[in-house]
Design an enzyme around this catalytic site. Sequence first.
Site, mmCIF file in Angstrom:
data_model
loop_
_atom_site.group_PDB
_atom_site.id
_atom_site.type_symbol
_atom_site.label_atom_id
_atom_site.label_comp_id
_atom_site.label_asym_id
_atom_site.label_seq_id
_atom_site.Cartn_x
_atom_site.Cartn_y
_atom_site.Cartn_z
ATOM 1 N N VAL A 44 1.516 -1.534 0.600
ATOM 2 C CA VAL A 44 0.155 -2.081 0.576
ATOM 3 C C VAL A 44 -0.759 -1.297 1.513
ATOM 4 C CG1 VAL A 44 -1.269 -4.122 0.982
ATOM 5 C CG2 VAL A 44 0.989 -4.380 -0.047
ATOM 6 N N CYS A 45 -0.254 -0.977 2.685
ATOM 7 C CA CYS A 45 -1.050 -0.230 3.658
ATOM 8 C C CYS A 45 -1.451 1.138 3.119
ATOM 9 C CB CYS A 45 -0.270 -0.050 4.958
ATOM 10 S SG CYS A 45 0.175 -1.599 5.763
ATOM 11 N N THR A 46 -0.557 1.770 2.378
ATOM 12 C CA THR A 46 -0.867 3.083 1.809
ATOM 13 C C THR A 46 -2.039 2.976 0.837
ATOM 14 O OG1 THR A 46 1.423 3.791 2.076
ATOM 15 C CG2 THR A 46 0.078 5.028 0.513
ATOM 16 N N PHE A 49 -5.316 2.361 3.038
ATOM 17 C CA PHE A 49 -5.810 3.569 3.714
ATOM 18 C C PHE A 49 -6.367 4.561 2.699
ATOM 19 C CE2 PHE A 49 -4.358 1.848 7.509
ATOM 20 C CZ PHE A 49 -4.642 2.685 8.575
#
Length: 216
Positions: A44-46, A49
């Site tokens: 999810v973070c990828t 960002f």
Amino acid sequence: MSLRINDIAPDFEADTTQGRIRFHEWIGDSWAIMFSHPKDFTPVCTTEFGAVARLSQQWATRGVKVIGLSVDPVEEHRKWAADIESFSGAKVDFPIIADPDLKIAKAYDMLPAEAYKAETPADTATVRAVYVIGPDKKIKLMMIYPMSVGRNFDEILRAVDALQLSEGVPVATPANWRPGEEVIAALSLSDDEARQKFGGFDAKLPYLRLVKLQGS
């Protein structure tokens, strides 16, 4: 004590992927967005960002600096940036803060409740927090999501537009407002004052007066 809207954003020094910074000095006279994420090399973070990286020109147009944060070290951030760029097709041109001792995470209340009682890896992962900070270094807006829900950065961009539009102007934006649409005359203005300032208004209710700003 928890942070509130209009509190001065806590200042700090930290290492980032673009060198060591002092936060208030880094902000300078700009608007700023700081957003935390649970951990590097996570799915999810990828995507998040990548979304921020693709909006690079949009942030610049609005005079907004963006900066990410997690408890992982700078070396991991730099390695992860390659994955973000591969996935998103956009360069990660903003710094990412390393916060291995959790000082910034705790100062900004970025941790889930359990993190203040335990020290497991899951507990020390920062939740998905967003702080919009004005040039006066005051917190203008906060959003906090759980780790499982990816953020909508189009909404964050919209919120920045609304904040900048209403800065020093006696208006508010209605639900689902988009740039160029009508806004609401502040209740602090009488009808006569609203007419004088905005050239008229559309009174949907005595306390709900829509106006069109010049140039919008």
